[in-house]
Enzyme design. Structure first.
Site, mmCIF file in Angstrom:
data_model
loop_
_atom_site.group_PDB
_atom_site.id
_atom_site.type_symbol
_atom_site.label_atom_id
_atom_site.label_comp_id
_atom_site.label_asym_id
_atom_site.label_seq_id
_atom_site.Cartn_x
_atom_site.Cartn_y
_atom_site.Cartn_z
ATOM 1 N N ASP A 38 31.775 -0.733 79.879
ATOM 2 C CA ASP A 38 32.566 -0.511 81.097
ATOM 3 C C ASP A 38 33.740 -1.338 81.261
ATOM 4 O OD1 ASP A 38 30.826 1.879 81.453
ATOM 5 O OD2 ASP A 38 29.812 1.074 83.226
ATOM 6 N N LYS A 49 34.666 1.633 89.707
ATOM 7 C CA LYS A 49 34.953 3.190 89.086
ATOM 8 C C LYS A 49 33.647 4.007 89.386
ATOM 9 C CE LYS A 49 31.278 2.806 85.993
ATOM 10 N NZ LYS A 49 30.078 3.717 85.864
#
Ligand code: C5P
Length: 310
Positions: free
Chosen positions: A145, A17
Protein backbone atom coordinates in the site's frame (compact mmCIF):
# COMPACT_ATOMS: atom_id res chain seq x y z
CA UNK A 1 26.57 18.66 14.53
CA UNK A 2 26.19 22.40 13.97
CA UNK A 3 23.17 24.25 15.33
CA UNK A 4 21.97 24.94 11.80
CA UNK A 5 22.01 21.24 10.95
CA UNK A 6 20.38 20.32 14.25
CA UNK A 7 17.42 22.59 13.58
CA UNK A 8 16.86 21.53 9.97
CA UNK A 9 13.58 19.71 9.58
CA UNK A 10 11.03 18.72 6.95
CA UNK A 11 7.32 18.19 7.64
CA UNK A 12 5.37 15.84 5.36
CA UNK A 13 1.67 14.97 5.49
CA UNK A 14 0.35 11.74 3.95
CA UNK A 15 -3.26 10.55 3.72
CA UNK A 16 -4.98 7.39 4.88
CA UNK A 17 -6.92 5.43 2.26
CA UNK A 18 -10.04 3.44 1.83
CA UNK A 19 -10.57 0.69 -0.73
CA UNK A 20 -13.63 1.60 -2.77
CA UNK A 21 -13.31 -1.80 -4.45
CA UNK A 22 -11.11 -4.74 -3.48
CA UNK A 23 -11.05 -7.94 -5.50
CA UNK A 24 -8.77 -10.69 -4.17
CA UNK A 25 -7.50 -13.44 -6.47
CA UNK A 26 -5.28 -16.42 -5.78
CA UNK A 27 -2.15 -16.52 -3.64
CA UNK A 28 1.21 -16.28 -5.35
CA UNK A 29 4.19 -18.35 -4.23
CA UNK A 30 5.51 -15.36 -2.23
CA UNK A 31 2.36 -15.47 -0.06
CA UNK A 32 0.87 -12.31 -1.55
CA UNK A 33 -2.56 -12.41 -3.17
CA UNK A 34 -3.35 -11.07 -6.61
CA UNK A 35 -5.42 -7.92 -6.21
CA UNK A 36 -7.54 -5.59 -8.27
CA UNK A 37 -8.39 -2.63 -6.10
CA UNK A 38 -9.40 1.01 -6.22
CA UNK A 39 -7.80 3.14 -3.54
CA UNK A 40 -9.10 6.55 -2.60
CA UNK A 41 -6.98 8.85 -0.42
CA UNK A 42 -9.14 10.54 2.23
CA UNK A 43 -8.77 13.62 4.42
CA UNK A 44 -7.39 11.83 7.47
CA UNK A 45 -3.65 12.37 7.68
CA UNK A 46 -0.42 11.20 9.21
CA UNK A 47 2.19 13.90 9.89
CA UNK A 48 5.86 12.99 9.81
CA UNK A 49 8.57 15.45 10.82
CA UNK A 50 12.12 14.51 9.90
CA UNK A 51 15.02 16.24 11.70
CA UNK A 52 18.66 15.94 10.84
CA UNK A 53 20.49 13.61 13.27
CA UNK A 54 23.56 11.39 13.37
CA UNK A 55 21.55 8.25 14.21
CA UNK A 56 18.08 6.90 13.43
CA UNK A 57 15.36 7.44 16.05
CA UNK A 58 11.58 7.61 16.18
CA UNK A 59 8.86 9.08 18.39
CA UNK A 60 5.12 8.59 17.90
CA UNK A 61 2.19 10.57 19.29
CA UNK A 62 -1.56 10.30 18.84
CA UNK A 63 -1.79 6.64 19.86
CA UNK A 64 -2.00 4.64 23.07
CA UNK A 65 1.44 3.89 24.46
CA UNK A 66 0.68 0.16 24.36
CA UNK A 67 3.31 -1.09 21.94
CA UNK A 68 0.83 -1.27 19.02
CA UNK A 69 3.15 1.03 17.07
CA UNK A 70 6.73 -0.28 17.25
CA UNK A 71 9.52 2.28 17.64
CA UNK A 72 12.30 0.08 16.27
CA UNK A 73 13.10 -1.46 12.89
CA UNK A 74 9.66 -3.10 12.75
CA UNK A 75 8.24 0.37 12.17
CA UNK A 76 7.63 0.95 8.46
CA UNK A 77 8.68 4.64 8.60
CA UNK A 78 11.97 3.69 10.23
CA UNK A 79 12.49 1.01 7.57
CA UNK A 80 11.68 3.58 4.88
CA UNK A 81 14.32 6.02 6.19
CA UNK A 82 16.97 3.30 6.39
CA UNK A 83 16.10 1.90 2.97
CA UNK A 84 16.47 5.36 1.42
CA UNK A 85 19.79 5.90 3.23
CA UNK A 86 21.11 2.57 1.93
CA UNK A 87 19.80 3.10 -1.60
CA UNK A 88 21.40 6.57 -1.84
CA UNK A 89 24.49 5.80 0.27
CA UNK A 90 23.54 8.66 2.56
CA UNK A 91 25.73 8.80 5.66
CA UNK A 92 23.99 10.04 8.77
CA UNK A 93 20.58 9.45 10.24
CA UNK A 94 17.29 11.12 11.00
CA UNK A 95 15.08 11.75 14.01
CA UNK A 96 11.53 10.95 12.88
CA UNK A 97 8.47 12.24 14.69
CA UNK A 98 5.14 10.69 13.69
CA UNK A 99 1.85 12.32 14.65
CA UNK A 100 -0.84 9.74 14.00
CA UNK A 101 -4.47 10.35 13.11
CA UNK A 102 -5.18 7.27 10.97
CA UNK A 103 -6.31 4.32 13.11
CA UNK A 104 -3.60 1.73 13.87
CA UNK A 105 -4.25 -1.66 12.19
CA UNK A 106 -7.49 -0.20 10.87
CA UNK A 107 -7.35 -1.17 7.19
CA UNK A 108 -6.67 2.44 6.20
CA UNK A 109 -2.97 2.21 5.43
CA UNK A 110 -1.75 4.37 8.33
CA UNK A 111 1.61 2.60 8.57
CA UNK A 112 1.98 2.82 4.79
CA UNK A 113 1.26 6.57 4.94
CA UNK A 114 4.00 6.92 7.58
CA UNK A 115 6.46 5.09 5.31
CA UNK A 116 5.56 7.20 2.27
CA UNK A 117 5.85 10.40 4.31
CA UNK A 118 9.22 9.30 5.73
CA UNK A 119 10.54 8.63 2.20
CA UNK A 120 9.49 12.08 0.97
CA UNK A 121 10.72 13.82 4.14
CA UNK A 122 14.15 12.15 4.18
CA UNK A 123 14.58 12.65 0.43
CA UNK A 124 14.07 16.40 0.98
CA UNK A 125 16.06 16.60 4.23
CA UNK A 126 19.06 14.78 2.80
CA UNK A 127 18.79 16.36 -0.65
CA UNK A 128 18.92 12.92 -2.27
CA UNK A 129 16.58 14.15 -5.02
CA UNK A 130 15.25 10.78 -6.15
CA UNK A 131 12.96 10.66 -9.19
CA UNK A 132 9.29 9.80 -8.58
CA UNK A 133 9.91 6.42 -10.27
CA UNK A 134 12.74 5.53 -7.86
CA UNK A 135 10.69 6.65 -4.87
CA UNK A 136 7.85 4.44 -6.14
CA UNK A 137 10.22 1.44 -6.39
CA UNK A 138 11.47 1.93 -2.84
CA UNK A 139 7.87 2.37 -1.64
CA UNK A 140 6.81 -0.92 -3.27
CA UNK A 141 9.64 -2.72 -1.48
CA UNK A 142 8.27 -1.53 1.86
CA UNK A 143 4.67 -2.71 1.43
CA UNK A 144 1.89 -3.15 -1.08
CA UNK A 145 0.00 0.00 0.00
CA UNK A 146 2.99 2.35 0.31
CA UNK A 147 3.15 3.46 -3.37
CA UNK A 148 -0.46 4.60 -3.20
CA UNK A 149 0.21 6.74 -0.11
CA UNK A 150 2.91 8.51 -2.15
CA UNK A 151 0.58 9.18 -5.08
CA UNK A 152 -2.80 9.78 -3.41
CA UNK A 153 -5.93 10.70 -5.36
CA UNK A 154 -7.92 7.77 -6.70
CA UNK A 155 -6.02 4.90 -8.29
CA UNK A 156 -6.40 1.36 -9.52
CA UNK A 157 -3.93 -1.04 -7.92
CA UNK A 158 -3.12 -4.40 -9.47
CA UNK A 159 -0.41 -6.99 -8.85
CA UNK A 160 -0.04 -6.99 -5.07
CA UNK A 161 -1.86 -3.63 -5.08
CA UNK A 162 1.39 -1.81 -5.79
CA UNK A 163 1.08 -1.45 -9.59
CA UNK A 164 -0.79 1.82 -9.80
CA UNK A 165 -2.74 3.57 -12.50
CA UNK A 166 -4.58 6.80 -11.76
CA UNK A 167 -8.36 6.49 -12.01
CA UNK A 168 -10.42 9.39 -13.24
CA UNK A 169 -12.61 10.54 -10.36
CA UNK A 170 -14.84 13.56 -10.62
CA UNK A 171 -15.98 15.65 -7.68
CA UNK A 172 -15.84 14.74 -4.05
CA UNK A 173 -17.12 11.74 -2.14
CA UNK A 174 -18.17 12.03 1.50
CA UNK A 175 -17.46 9.12 3.82
CA UNK A 176 -18.08 8.39 7.46
CA UNK A 177 -15.43 6.18 9.01
CA UNK A 178 -16.50 3.93 11.85
CA UNK A 179 -13.25 3.02 13.56
CA UNK A 180 -12.63 0.28 16.12
CA UNK A 181 -10.59 0.34 19.32
CA UNK A 182 -9.25 -3.13 18.46
CA UNK A 183 -7.30 -3.49 15.19
CA UNK A 184 -7.27 -6.49 12.83
CA UNK A 185 -4.07 -8.06 11.53
CA UNK A 186 -3.87 -7.92 7.73
CA UNK A 187 -2.19 -11.37 7.31
CA UNK A 188 -4.83 -12.91 9.62
CA UNK A 189 -7.67 -11.55 7.49
CA UNK A 190 -6.08 -12.76 4.22
CA UNK A 191 -5.46 -16.14 5.89
CA UNK A 192 -9.10 -16.37 6.98
CA UNK A 193 -10.22 -15.61 3.43
CA UNK A 194 -8.11 -18.53 2.17
CA UNK A 195 -9.66 -20.81 4.82
CA UNK A 196 -13.20 -19.72 3.98
CA UNK A 197 -12.54 -20.34 0.29
CA UNK A 198 -11.14 -23.81 1.09
CA UNK A 199 -14.03 -24.64 3.43
CA UNK A 200 -16.64 -23.55 0.94
CA UNK A 201 -14.93 -25.52 -1.79
CA UNK A 202 -17.43 -23.61 -3.84
CA UNK A 203 -14.99 -22.26 -6.35
CA UNK A 204 -15.02 -24.44 -9.41
CA UNK A 205 -11.62 -23.06 -10.37
CA UNK A 206 -8.72 -21.71 -8.37
CA UNK A 207 -8.99 -17.94 -7.80
CA UNK A 208 -7.37 -16.12 -10.74
CA UNK A 209 -3.82 -14.76 -10.49
CA UNK A 210 -4.71 -11.70 -12.53
CA UNK A 211 -7.93 -9.74 -12.22
CA UNK A 212 -9.52 -6.44 -13.16
CA UNK A 213 -11.64 -3.79 -11.48
CA UNK A 214 -15.23 -4.04 -12.79
CA UNK A 215 -16.22 -1.33 -15.27
CA UNK A 216 -19.21 -0.06 -13.18
CA UNK A 217 -16.81 0.93 -10.37
CA UNK A 218 -14.65 2.97 -12.75
CA UNK A 219 -17.72 4.47 -14.39
CA UNK A 220 -19.21 5.54 -11.05
CA UNK A 221 -15.94 7.26 -10.11
CA UNK A 222 -15.79 9.03 -13.48
CA UNK A 223 -19.31 10.38 -13.13
CA UNK A 224 -18.78 11.42 -9.49
CA UNK A 225 -22.25 10.03 -8.71
CA UNK A 226 -22.34 8.63 -5.15
CA UNK A 227 -25.51 6.60 -5.86
CA UNK A 228 -23.75 4.77 -8.69
CA UNK A 229 -20.69 4.22 -6.52
CA UNK A 230 -22.89 2.92 -3.70
CA UNK A 231 -24.11 0.17 -6.03
CA UNK A 232 -20.57 -0.73 -7.07
CA UNK A 233 -18.49 -0.69 -3.87
CA UNK A 234 -17.32 -4.15 -2.82
CA UNK A 235 -14.59 -5.86 -0.83
CA UNK A 236 -13.68 -9.56 -1.17
CA UNK A 237 -11.95 -9.39 2.24
CA UNK A 238 -15.17 -8.31 3.93
CA UNK A 239 -16.48 -11.84 4.48
CA UNK A 240 -13.25 -12.78 6.27
CA UNK A 241 -13.17 -9.57 8.33
CA UNK A 242 -16.83 -10.02 9.33
CA UNK A 243 -16.20 -13.67 10.17
CA UNK A 244 -13.51 -12.51 12.62
CA UNK A 245 -15.49 -9.46 13.77
CA UNK A 246 -19.27 -9.99 13.32
CA UNK A 247 -19.94 -6.52 14.78
CA UNK A 248 -18.68 -4.98 11.53
CA UNK A 249 -21.79 -6.21 9.68
CA UNK A 250 -23.92 -4.54 12.34
CA UNK A 251 -22.01 -1.27 11.90
CA UNK A 252 -22.72 -1.31 8.15
CA UNK A 253 -26.41 -2.02 8.78
CA UNK A 254 -26.67 0.78 11.30
CA UNK A 255 -24.93 3.22 8.97
CA UNK A 256 -27.29 2.45 6.12
CA UNK A 257 -30.31 2.60 8.45
CA UNK A 258 -29.12 6.07 9.54
CA UNK A 259 -29.02 7.31 5.93
CA UNK A 260 -25.69 6.27 4.38
CA UNK A 261 -25.98 5.01 0.79
CA UNK A 262 -23.78 1.96 1.41
CA UNK A 263 -21.04 0.69 3.67
CA UNK A 264 -17.96 -1.42 3.14
CA UNK A 265 -15.10 -2.72 5.26
CA UNK A 266 -11.96 -0.81 4.24
CA UNK A 267 -9.07 -3.04 3.21
CA UNK A 268 -8.62 -5.78 5.79
CA UNK A 269 -10.67 -3.80 8.31
CA UNK A 270 -11.88 -3.23 10.91
CA UNK A 271 -12.61 0.37 9.76
CA UNK A 272 -16.00 0.58 8.05
CA UNK A 273 -16.43 3.26 5.37
CA UNK A 274 -19.98 4.57 4.93
CA UNK A 275 -20.63 6.44 1.69
CA UNK A 276 -22.99 9.43 1.97
CA UNK A 277 -24.76 11.41 -0.74
CA UNK A 278 -23.19 14.80 0.14
CA UNK A 279 -21.52 16.68 3.03
CA UNK A 280 -24.83 17.70 4.63
CA UNK A 281 -26.17 14.14 4.62
CA UNK A 282 -22.89 12.89 6.04
CA UNK A 283 -23.23 15.36 8.90
CA UNK A 284 -26.83 14.27 9.57
CA UNK A 285 -25.87 10.59 9.54
CA UNK A 286 -22.91 11.35 11.80
CA UNK A 287 -25.23 13.05 14.31
CA UNK A 288 -27.71 10.15 14.22
CA UNK A 289 -24.94 7.61 14.80
CA UNK A 290 -23.53 9.73 17.64
CA UNK A 291 -26.95 9.69 19.30
CA UNK A 292 -26.70 5.89 19.08
CA UNK A 293 -23.34 5.87 20.84
CA UNK A 294 -21.03 5.61 17.82
CA UNK A 295 -18.45 8.26 16.91
CA UNK A 296 -17.73 8.08 13.17
CA UNK A 297 -15.27 10.49 11.50
CA UNK A 298 -16.43 12.56 8.52
CA UNK A 299 -13.82 12.63 5.75
CA UNK A 300 -13.81 13.25 2.02
CA UNK A 301 -11.84 12.04 -0.94
CA UNK A 302 -9.93 12.08 -3.13
CA UNK A 303 -7.07 14.13 -1.62
CA UNK A 304 -3.39 14.44 -2.58
CA UNK A 305 -0.67 11.97 -1.60
CA UNK A 306 2.42 12.57 0.58
CA UNK A 307 3.33 16.30 0.43
CA UNK A 308 5.81 18.61 2.10
CA UNK A 309 3.93 21.25 4.07
CA UNK A 310 4.89 24.48 5.79
O1 C5P B 1 2.41 -5.44 1.98
P1 C5P B 1 1.92 -5.42 3.38
O2 C5P B 1 3.04 -5.48 4.37
O3 C5P B 1 0.95 -4.35 3.67
O4 C5P B 1 1.10 -6.78 3.55
C1 C5P B 1 0.83 -7.34 4.83
C2 C5P B 1 0.36 -8.77 4.66
O5 C5P B 1 -0.92 -8.80 4.01
C3 C5P B 1 1.24 -9.66 3.79
O6 C5P B 1 2.29 -10.22 4.54
C4 C5P B 1 0.25 -10.72 3.32
O7 C5P B 1 0.02 -11.68 4.33
C5 C5P B 1 -1.04 -9.91 3.16
N1 C5P B 1 -1.22 -9.46 1.78
C6 C5P B 1 -1.56 -10.39 0.80
N2 C5P B 1 -1.71 -9.98 -0.49
C7 C5P B 1 -1.56 -8.67 -0.83
C8 C5P B 1 -1.24 -7.70 0.15
C9 C5P B 1 -1.06 -8.13 1.45
O8 C5P B 1 -1.72 -11.57 1.08
N3 C5P B 1 -1.72 -8.31 -2.10
Amino acid sequence: MSLAAATRSVHVRAPGKINVYLGVGGRHDDGYHALATVFQAVSLYEDVIAREADDFSLTVSGVEDDGSVPLDDRNLAMRAAKLLATATEHRGGVALEIRKSVPVAGGMGGGSADAAAALVACDALWGTGLSPARLHDLAARLGADVPFALHGGTAVGTGRGDQLNPALARGRFDWLLATSAEGLSTPTVYGRLDELRDEEGALADDPPLSLDVPIPVLHALRTGDPWQLADAIHNDLQAAAVDLRPDLAVTIERGVAAGALAGVVSGSGPTVALLCADPETAQRVQNTLRDEGMDPLHVHGPVAGARIIG
